[in-house]
Design a protein around this motif. Sequence first.
Motif, PDB file in Angstrom:
ATOM      1  N   PRO A 198      44.493   5.940   9.623  1.00  0.00           N
ATOM      2  CA  PRO A 198      43.442   5.611  10.855  1.00  0.00           C
ATOM      3  C   PRO A 198      42.904   7.155  11.371  1.00  0.00           C
ATOM      4  O   PRO A 198      44.244   7.451  12.388  1.00  0.00           O
ATOM      5  CB  PRO A 198      42.895   4.538  10.516  1.00  0.00           C
ATOM      6  N   PRO A 199      41.782   7.310  12.558  1.00  0.00           N
ATOM      7  CA  PRO A 199      41.969   8.343  13.224  1.00  0.00           C
ATOM      8  C   PRO A 199      42.140   7.767  14.808  1.00  0.00           C
ATOM      9  O   PRO A 199      42.635   9.033  15.024  1.00  0.00           O
ATOM     10  CB  PRO A 199      40.613   8.682  13.554  1.00  0.00           C
ATOM     11  N   VAL A 200      41.834   6.545  14.448  1.00  0.00           N
ATOM     12  CA  VAL A 200      42.807   5.729  16.094  1.00  0.00           C
ATOM     13  C   VAL A 200      43.543   4.637  15.846  1.00  0.00           C
ATOM     14  O   VAL A 200      43.398   3.889  14.613  1.00  0.00           O
ATOM     15  CB  VAL A 200      41.800   5.450  16.845  1.00  0.00           C
ATOM     16  N   ARG A 251      47.418   2.428  19.242  1.00  0.00           N
ATOM     17  CA  ARG A 251      46.656   2.869  20.083  1.00  0.00           C
ATOM     18  C   ARG A 251      45.099   2.551  20.857  1.00  0.00           C
ATOM     19  O   ARG A 251      44.988   2.518  22.189  1.00  0.00           O
ATOM     20  CB  ARG A 251      46.012   4.808  19.654  1.00  0.00           C
ATOM     21  N   LEU A 252      44.927   1.662  19.939  1.00  0.00           N
ATOM     22  CA  LEU A 252      43.347   1.138  20.169  1.00  0.00           C
ATOM     23  C   LEU A 252      43.655  -0.398  21.006  1.00  0.00           C
ATOM     24  O   LEU A 252      43.309  -0.559  21.996  1.00  0.00           O
ATOM     25  CB  LEU A 252      42.478   0.420  18.670  1.00  0.00           C
ATOM     26  N   ILE A 296      44.122   0.673  24.693  1.00  0.00           N
ATOM     27  CA  ILE A 296      43.060   1.120  25.323  1.00  0.00           C
ATOM     28  C   ILE A 296      42.312  -0.081  25.624  1.00  0.00           C
ATOM     29  O   ILE A 296      41.311  -0.488  26.744  1.00  0.00           O
ATOM     30  CB  ILE A 296      42.226   2.079  24.322  1.00  0.00           C
TER      31      ILE A 296
END
Lengths: 102, 204
Positions: B22-24, B28-29, B32
């Motif tokens: 996945p891009p993120v 990290r999600l 954030i």
Amino acid sequence: MTRSHIRWSTIATAILALAPATRAFAQSCAMCASSFGVNDPVTKAFNWSILFLMAAPYTLVAAVGGWLFFTYRRAAGRSRASVGRLPLATRRGAPADVPEEV
Amino acid sequence: MTAETLVMPRHSPPDSRPAAVPPVSNTRLAVIMLITGETMLFAGLIGMYLIFRLSAATWPPPDLPRLPLGITVLNTIVLFASIVPMRLALASARANRPDAAARAVARTTMLGALFLAIQGIEWFRLVTHGLKLSSGTYGATFYVVIGCHAFHVLAAVVWLATLTLLARSRPLTSRHHAGLEMCTLYWYFVCGLWAVLFPLVYVY
């Protein structure tokens, strides 16, 4: 009556219905109206604080949402540019690696 | 052509393509989301501070000590300087230089601890001069807002110290540096927050 007429009459009705309510929207609650004057510094302080607190979540959601949107869009563009070889269906009896004619 | 003429190969060759990443990442999600929540907490505190600050006739009150600007400017430089080794640590880990990454993380930890130490001394002096949590809205807002930030710096310093200790047994390489990356994000947040709080509380 065309669809355009129906749309415009709906908008006109909504405006007419909401117009008398504009005075009510401008009023505050009884407590605020009686406690704070027009040029009261407390009023000014509350106004700025409310504006700040109102803007904060929208700014955050827009920033995080925008970042996620552009990150995913960029990643989708990258993966489109490098599509790997997909597994192919073959005719019965044909060698597994021979691509099928479509 | 019937449905029977098309079949999937029984023994298809193993798929050599790497699994879709996945891009993120979820980690990290999660960080954030944590930072977003923390930002809203501080938005509430800043909103509270704005109410007291703007509604007060004189700020700070005449009978209370002024906040020490000089030492806090120095402390701000210390905190912002810690971003440099933090970036260096991440770059070193990505470049597969675990020793340099571990050293840079240790330097960031020391700078963070120095920031907290200077702030502790500053608070001690303020308390001895009569600015306490009970010194009206001025003292209460100062200690709550700046104390909340200091608590976050402390949490980040503990995280950094843990990373420094763990880096001995599990080096920070290009494959194993997710924790460092998340810690870097959090450290940027803590420093960015100070960039807002310092002018608001000390200068304005």
